[in-house]
Design an enzyme around this catalytic site. Structure first.
Site, PDB file in Angstrom:
ATOM      1  N   CYS A  99      -2.237 -64.787   6.015  1.00 23.67           N
ATOM      2  CA  CYS A  99      -3.462 -65.587   6.101  1.00 23.67           C
ATOM      3  C   CYS A  99      -3.918 -66.006   4.713  1.00 23.67           C
ATOM      4  O   CYS A  99      -4.321 -67.154   4.504  1.00 23.67           O
ATOM      5  CB  CYS A  99      -4.555 -64.807   6.814  1.00 23.67           C
ATOM      6  SG  CYS A  99      -6.112 -65.711   6.975  1.00 23.67           S
ATOM      7  N   CYS A 195      -8.119 -59.799  12.102  1.00 19.75           N
ATOM      8  CA  CYS A 195      -9.246 -60.710  12.292  1.00 19.75           C
ATOM      9  C   CYS A 195      -9.297 -61.333  13.679  1.00 19.75           C
ATOM     10  O   CYS A 195     -10.369 -61.427  14.284  1.00 19.75           O
ATOM     11  CB  CYS A 195      -9.208 -61.809  11.225  1.00 19.75           C
ATOM     12  SG  CYS A 195      -7.617 -62.662  11.101  1.00 19.75           S
TER      13      CYS A 195
END
EC number: 2.8.1.13
Length: 372
Positions: A99, A195
């Site tokens: 990410c 997340c």
């Protein structure tokens, strides 16, 4: 001077809030940008909308402009698809590393520059230092919160365009500053875990994309002790979720995952946190990324981490012609996991790292030999 020189990635948490506060108090012209990285589903568990509202509230409190970008399709193709592929192959990936490389320091950086900014800033706990003509990534002053492990895939060009305002601060100070500035996020709980999963049950979430494939749980010598719902739901060293219970002929000690044979759909377990089946002393990686662009030498000693927040481990690194590395540790390591990241350090300087491909753990070697 431009009305905006730095754009802060506003996540809706206290760290990014204080990163913006620190820059503003230093007189830096800033704006905020909220990234939508995960498309909402129907579970009601994704907190993205709450985080967006908190980010807006903080920018309102600071009186700075706010921008929005939707990177959910980029996240799916650049991060989540790889995450699923790795789990399906029996490895344990680290999506935070991808990410950062694919979204925050690529698409976010591009978006900020398109908006006219020279720099981006985030609430990461790490530091950046100029070194001659180049740039170095350093550990944070708060070693308990240091996030350089997740940032090891960055390059010097990205570091040159990035600011980490929290690098010299300790978390307790960050909370104090947020409270003193009356920021809406000052008491907000830190996010944990992956997340896009949030507070959801990991196995239930993963089961939506990787259907359950039950199989036997066995000891390393082949004794059956139960059934698993799918080897990809488990990681080496894991204790929770095995549901083995008391077994005749075995001690009343906890069980741990010590191996995964994806081809045969077998999950291997053993008793004792220090099971010899979990121990390894060397590993090989996939292609390694060097922050400086190249390794310091073809063979050298340094420190390494094979998982986040692990104390630094002494090791010797040998760089192969194909860009992979072999690492031998001074001490045996527990539960080194293929798919996770090996990150290398010279003191407080992060050198870079790569994904762990294999180790010399005895059961892993045995499974490889059986597959050959």
């Amino acid at each position: 001077m431009s009305a905006m020189r730095t754009i802060v990635g506003m996540s809706g948490g206290v760290d990014s809030s204080v990163a913006a506060l620190v820059l503003q108090e230093a007189g830096e012209p800033i704006a905020g940008l909220f990234m939508r990285n995960w498309a909402e589903d129907d579970s009601g568990d994704c907190r993205a909308e709450d985080d967006r509202r908190d980010a807006v509230a903080v920018c309102g409190r600071l009186g700075i402009p706010m921008h929005f970008r939707d990177f959910s399709s980029e996240y799916w193709s650049g991060v989540f698809a790889h995450f699923l592929d790795e789990y399906a192959a029996g490895r344990t990936p680290n999506p935070d590393v991808l990410c950062n490389r694919e979204i925050k320091f690529k698409h976010f950086l591009d978006a900020a520059q398109e908006l006219g900014a020279q720099y981006i800033a985030t609430g990461h706990y790490a530091r950046i230092a100029r070194s001659g003509e180049g740039w170095k990534l350093l550990k944070a002053a708060d070693r308990g919160k240091d996030q350089s492990y997740f940032l090891h895939q960055l390059g010097e060009d990205q570091l040159a365009a990035t600011r980490f305002p929290l690098g010299e601060l300790h978390k307790t100070k960050v909370r104090e500053m947020a409270r003193a500035a009356n920021l809406p996020t000052h008491a907000k709980k830190d996010s944990t875990g992956i997340c896009f999963i949030g507070e959801r049950d990991f196995r239930e979430f993963l089961g939506r994309y990787l259907p359950a494939r039950p199989g036997p749980m066995r000891t390393p010598d082949g004794q059956p002790v139960g059934e698993h719902p799918g080897v990809f739901y488990f990681t080496l060293g894991q204790r929770e979720g095995l549901n083995i219970g008391g077994r005749r002929g075995f001690a009343a000690a906890p069980w741990y995952v010590v191996g995964k044979d994806v081809a045969r759909n077998v999950l291997y377990v053993d008793q004792g946190t220090d099971s010899p089946w979990l121990q390894s002393q060397s590993l090989d990686t996939q292609h390694v990324h060097w922050i400086a662009g190249s390794p310091p030498q073809r063979r050298f000693t340094c420190m390494a981490q094979t998982r986040y927040r692990q104390p630094d481990q002494d090791c010797e690194v040998t760089v192969a012609d194909d860009g992979t590395v072999g690492v031998r540790f001074a001490q045996r390591q527990r539960a080194v996991t293929p798919g996770q990241s090996l990150v290398l350090y010279d003191g407080e300087v992060c050198l870079g790292g790569g994904v762990i491909a294999s180790t010399d753990a005895p059961l892993e070697q045995l499974i490889r030999e059986q597959a050959a």
